[in-house]
Write a protein that holds these residues in place. Structure first.
Motif, PDB file in Angstrom:
ATOM      1  N   GLY A 393       0.880  -1.284   0.019  1.00 52.18           N
ATOM      2  CA  GLY A 393       0.149   0.119  -0.038  1.00 52.18           C
ATOM      3  C   GLY A 393       0.860   1.349  -0.030  1.00 52.18           C
ATOM      4  N   ILE A 394       1.991   1.172   0.943  1.00 52.20           N
ATOM      5  CA  ILE A 394       2.864   2.434   0.593  1.00 52.20           C
ATOM      6  C   ILE A 394       3.506   2.817  -0.419  1.00 52.20           C
ATOM      7  CG2 ILE A 394       4.737   3.695   1.940  1.00 52.20           C
ATOM      8  CD1 ILE A 394       3.986   1.988   4.382  1.00 52.20           C
ATOM      9  N   PHE A 395       4.133   1.549  -1.231  1.00 49.89           N
ATOM     10  CA  PHE A 395       4.561   1.513  -2.465  1.00 49.89           C
ATOM     11  C   PHE A 395       3.581   2.380  -3.328  1.00 49.89           C
ATOM     12  CE2 PHE A 395       8.038  -1.502  -1.163  1.00 49.89           C
ATOM     13  CZ  PHE A 395       9.150  -0.556  -1.347  1.00 49.89           C
ATOM     14  N   TRP A 396       2.255   1.853  -3.444  1.00 47.78           N
ATOM     15  CA  TRP A 396       1.291   2.025  -4.219  1.00 47.78           C
ATOM     16  C   TRP A 396       1.147   3.606  -3.944  1.00 47.78           C
ATOM     17  CZ3 TRP A 396      -3.418  -1.648  -5.204  1.00 47.78           C
ATOM     18  CH2 TRP A 396      -4.369  -0.999  -6.097  1.00 47.78           C
ATOM     19  N   ALA A 415      -5.766   2.964   0.888  1.00 45.39           N
ATOM     20  CA  ALA A 415      -6.830   1.976   1.424  1.00 45.39           C
ATOM     21  C   ALA A 415      -6.276   0.575   1.577  1.00 45.39           C
ATOM     22  CB  ALA A 415      -8.143   1.791   0.382  1.00 45.39           C
ATOM     23  N   VAL A 416      -5.265   0.345   0.896  1.00 44.08           N
ATOM     24  CA  VAL A 416      -4.464  -1.214   0.987  1.00 44.08           C
ATOM     25  C   VAL A 416      -3.730  -1.014   2.167  1.00 44.08           C
ATOM     26  CG1 VAL A 416      -2.706  -2.528  -0.038  1.00 44.08           C
ATOM     27  CG2 VAL A 416      -4.454  -1.591  -1.689  1.00 44.08           C
ATOM     28  N   PHE A 417      -3.115   0.132   2.372  1.00 41.92           N
ATOM     29  CA  PHE A 417      -2.179   0.302   3.727  1.00 41.92           C
ATOM     30  C   PHE A 417      -3.236   0.080   4.778  1.00 41.92           C
ATOM     31  CE2 PHE A 417      -1.140   3.431   6.904  1.00 41.92           C
ATOM     32  CZ  PHE A 417      -0.101   2.724   7.365  1.00 41.92           C
ATOM     33  N   ASN A 473      10.410   9.749  -3.182  1.00 38.86           N
ATOM     34  CA  ASN A 473      11.691   9.348  -2.220  1.00 38.86           C
ATOM     35  C   ASN A 473      11.265   9.342  -0.657  1.00 38.86           C
ATOM     36  OD1 ASN A 473      13.390   8.495  -4.527  1.00 38.86           O
ATOM     37  ND2 ASN A 473      14.373  10.932  -4.525  1.00 38.86           N
ATOM     38  N   ALA A 474      10.612  10.292  -0.235  1.00 41.91           N
ATOM     39  CA  ALA A 474      10.254  10.088   1.092  1.00 41.91           C
ATOM     40  C   ALA A 474       9.245   8.872   1.462  1.00 41.91           C
ATOM     41  CB  ALA A 474       9.754  11.395   1.512  1.00 41.91           C
ATOM     42  N   THR A 475       8.350   8.562   0.606  1.00 43.95           N
ATOM     43  CA  THR A 475       7.586   7.851   0.674  1.00 43.95           C
ATOM     44  C   THR A 475       8.395   6.147   0.752  1.00 43.95           C
ATOM     45  OG1 THR A 475       5.783   8.857  -0.343  1.00 43.95           O
ATOM     46  CG2 THR A 475       5.161   6.587   0.371  1.00 43.95           C
ATOM     47  N   LEU A 476       9.174   6.175   0.014  1.00 43.53           N
ATOM     48  CA  LEU A 476      10.103   5.089  -0.400  1.00 43.53           C
ATOM     49  C   LEU A 476      10.698   4.572   1.086  1.00 43.53           C
ATOM     50  CD1 LEU A 476      11.526   2.830  -2.106  1.00 43.53           C
ATOM     51  CD2 LEU A 476      13.151   4.600  -2.694  1.00 43.53           C
TER      52      LEU A 476
END
Length: 508
Positions: A393-396, A415-417, A473-476
């Motif tokens: 979910g975070i990658f998405w 939503a997946v997260f 990059n921050a979310t990565l």
């Protein structure tokens, strides 16, 4: 009743039955023995020890009607939803507060961090106080204090007043994170505990997801003080509902039952287990403050799972700044539209709750394969899937936040997260209570403290992180942290039973 013995005649001339063997774990982590029958001879050792005559006994919380149990569950879940919603509804007031109270953005964010820190501090002393006075007085008193803490937030003319009100509000509102789960456990049998506990677990997680939605509409169309006016009105109604919730804590109820028998019979020999306890309030509070840190220091399983849930809550609170940067900066959302963007998280959490029947069947199959024996590790099955869904979910979410990609796509990722987060939380909470039955309150306090530390700290650097590294990059970085933690539910599902043999606190 099968498995009971008859005691001397009670005040009405009939016989009172007592359970053959019943143990009640105390919040301080001590086991209070209430055995009244000798296992070998069958003779009554202490006929004056008062306990329940079965679930049909008047006053026994597990004898309440199903409708009553669910009404109580929904009321306390609504209280948890309210107090956690207050944490994130504040994020919609930043712009107006910075202007009206003449403070920096970082100082405004501190109001969020202080509130969440209060949520972690409060359980340390509210949980042991509930042991002495029962759950109901803690609900009513702490929530009244919570309402009072909202008043200086609404009337603040400087940022200091607002920050102090936020800290006190977090401490007062934390009762629902430390005590309310016990109320659910008081009323429901172990076999039927799954769904009500999942409903309660979803409430304090859903609150932060809905807060920005409510706050967005309030702060776009009126003054920021109306955020607190709305919370005060809502909380007063919630407090009135709490006043009709009965006491459910067994040791306190048995104390009252014993006092009633003594008063009506004039025989002072009748007593409840807690009438003979030696620890005072101060000692119990000190133990409550010390033991969570002992568990974190000496229990690797608990430390790892608490860190996982803490990371997830920290990421959720980072999203309050990240959503504003992404959806207002990239997609041009208004403040109210920004609040609506959190519906993806909420729908994901709701979907996680709806999967409960699947996990209940999986749990039953595992117990059946083990010839009817249940072990705590079976509770971790939902967390295995949740650990996979969270980084997906975070990658998405992170890698679809481009102007060329429709805004609904990252919302679906959130939503997946949300679904993964709910599954991890529900499984970890159930595992901790099942794995540390005598120290359940301390285990949950340890979890609450670590979660609050992460959730309080992460928002303080989230804005700078996203501005410096960029949205992707921050979310990565967040996704990679989730990947590191994801295997723990599976590892402990496979090897937890062996690890428990070396534990000084876990159920062997």
């Amino acid at each position: 009743m099968e498995g009971s013995v008859e005691a001397p005649e009670n005040r009405e001339g009939s016989t009172t039955t007592y359970n053959e063997k019943e143990t009640q774990p105390s919040e301080a982590g001590q086991e209070v023995e209430t055995r009244t029958q000798d296992d070998k001879t069958g003779s009554v050792r202490d006929p004056y020890l008062v306990s329940w005559e079965g679930h049909d006994d008047t006053g026994c919380p597990r004898g309440l009607r199903k409708l009553t149990k669910w009404s109580i569950t929904l009321i306390i879940s609504a209280g948890a939803f309210n107090t956690t919603c207050a944490s994130s509804i504040y994020t919609s007031t930043y712009e107006q507060i910075e202007r009206d109270l003449n403070c920096s953005h970082e100082l405004a964010i501190a109001g969020l961090s202080l509130y969440v820190m209060g949520l972690g501090i409060g359980p340390m002393f509210l949980a042991p106080l509930s042991e002495f006075y029962g759950r109901r007085p803690i609900y009513i008193t702490s929530f009244a204090c919570y309402i009072l803490s909202l008043i200086p937030c609404a009337a603040a003319n400087n940022i200091t007043t607002l920050l102090v009100g936020r800290l006190l509000g977090g401490v007062a509102g934390s009762a629902f994170l430390s005590v309310a789960g016990g109320t659910v456990g008081d009323m429901f049998e172990k076999g039927e505990l799954g769904l009500p506990m999942m409903v309660f677990t979803a409430s304090p997680i859903s609150g932060p997801a809905i807060g920005p939605l409510i706050g967005g509409f309030i702060n776009q169309y009126t003054n920021w003080r109306w955020t607190w006016y709305v919370m005060i009105i809502w909380s007063v109604i919630q407090w009135a509902l709490l006043c009709i919730v009965p006491e459910t804590y067994n040791p306190v109820l048995l104390q009252r039952k014993a006092a009633t028998i003594r008063r009506e019979t004039g025989d002072d020999r009748y007593y409840a287990p807690y009438d003979r306890r030696e620890d005072g309030i101060l000692k119990t509070v000190l133990i409550s403050c010390k033991r969570p840190f002992q568990l974190l220091a000496f229990e690797p399983m608990l430390l790892a799972l608490c860190t996982f849930t803490a990371l997830l809550l920290g990421i959720l609170y980072i999203f309050f700044q990240a959503f504003a940067i992404i959806f207002r900066g990239t997609y041009g959302f208004t403040l109210s539209q920004l609040g609506l963007s959190f519906l993806g998280l909420f729908m994901g959490l709701t979907l996680g709750v709806l999967t409960d029947p699947l996990w209940r069947r999986a749990y039953d199959r595992l117990v059946e394969r083990r010839d009817g024996q249940s072990i705590p590790e079976f509770r971790l099955v939902p967390g295995i899937l949740g650990g996979v869904l969270v980084p997906i979910g975070i990658f998405w979410f992170g890698y679809t936040t481009y102007p060329s990609v429709h805004w609904i796509v990252p919302i679906i990722g959130s939503a997946v997260f949300g679904t993964g987060m709910l599954l991890v939380y529900s499984s970890v909470f159930a595992f901790l209570v099942d794995c540390y039955p005598l120290y359940a309150a301390s285990a949950m306090a340890a979890n609450s403290f670590t979660r609050s530390c992460f959730a309080a700290g992460f928002p303080l650097f989230s804005t700078q992180m996203y501005h410096t590294l960029g949205n992707q990059n921050a979310t990565l970085i967040l996704a990679l942290l989730a990947v590191v933690m994801a295997p723990f539910p599976y590892i402990f599902f496979k090897h937890g039973e062996k690890l428990r043999k070396y534990s000084r606190y876990a159920r062997s």
